[in-house]
Design an enzyme around this catalytic site. Sequence first.
Site: not given
Length: 319
Positions: A122, A124, A146
């Site tokens: 990801s 992120e 996460y």
Amino acid sequence: MPKRALITGISGQDGRYLTELLTSKGYEVHGILPCRAPGIGEAGERLYYADLADGSNLLSILEQAQPDELYNMAAQSHVKLSFDLPVYTADVTGVGVLRVLEAIRQYEKRGGNQVRFYQASSSEMFGKVAETPQTERTPFHPRSPYACAKVYGYWQTINYRESYGLHASNGILFNHESPRRGEAFVTRKITRAVAQIKLGRQDKLKLGNIDARRDWGFAGDYVEAMWLMLQQSQPDDYVIATGETHSVREFLEVAFGCVGIDWQNHVEIDPQFMRPAEVDILRGDASKARKQLGWSPRVPFEELVRMMVEHDLKLAMAS
């Protein structure tokens, strides 16, 4: 004999688009769900039950499915929720990747066929970005449980590739949306609210940081990149992105504009939706994927937003 693919998280947005893509290419698709008994899915796929927080039956599933390709999309993927469930998120989203990789290693060690592995990494992971745009060489600075879990899964994928010779690749996907996006995610939260407000069933939409900027693409385009990665002779890691950045505020303007409503009359900022540590901007450089995979996004930002609004308006009118 058709190729076989095994997809974890097959019921999610990406899993559904990927199933359709692979089926169109003649694959026999198998899927793993967290809470459903084995059976036949909507597209004829074979489904199994497994929990990546456990993983005890992953090897058994591999022996039954005998996949040529395994796409790992299973995760606790909601960033805000990961702050409330950090240990669970780390276990499923992070250590869960290790459980899948180890199951593949044991399967191949026992004489099973080679399984090409895709890990859904990801954007992120970049978090507090060191540079913009972000590439495969940009350092990670995760800003949520996460994102930290995704970084762990990313490096375990590389570790198994380098240590055991697994054909294992990471797709560092930037934000990708669709009408199938989960309702807890901000884009779908917005488009569902637009439909309800248009029909007079809702008046206010509460959001957090609307100045956060993201690189948004269409999930249907991005699953093609996943497939292309596993068709390469050598595994590698790729950023998948549009190269454009838009704020949540811009998403609001386009979404409400689709139905002729001024978003400023309906949106309220609520501190409860703010993250403890914010990611201000994400924008990816997918030059490597364009060059080596021949991949490029097709659906532009405005069309993506319009697609989601029209879908949710139809759903709302039918209910």
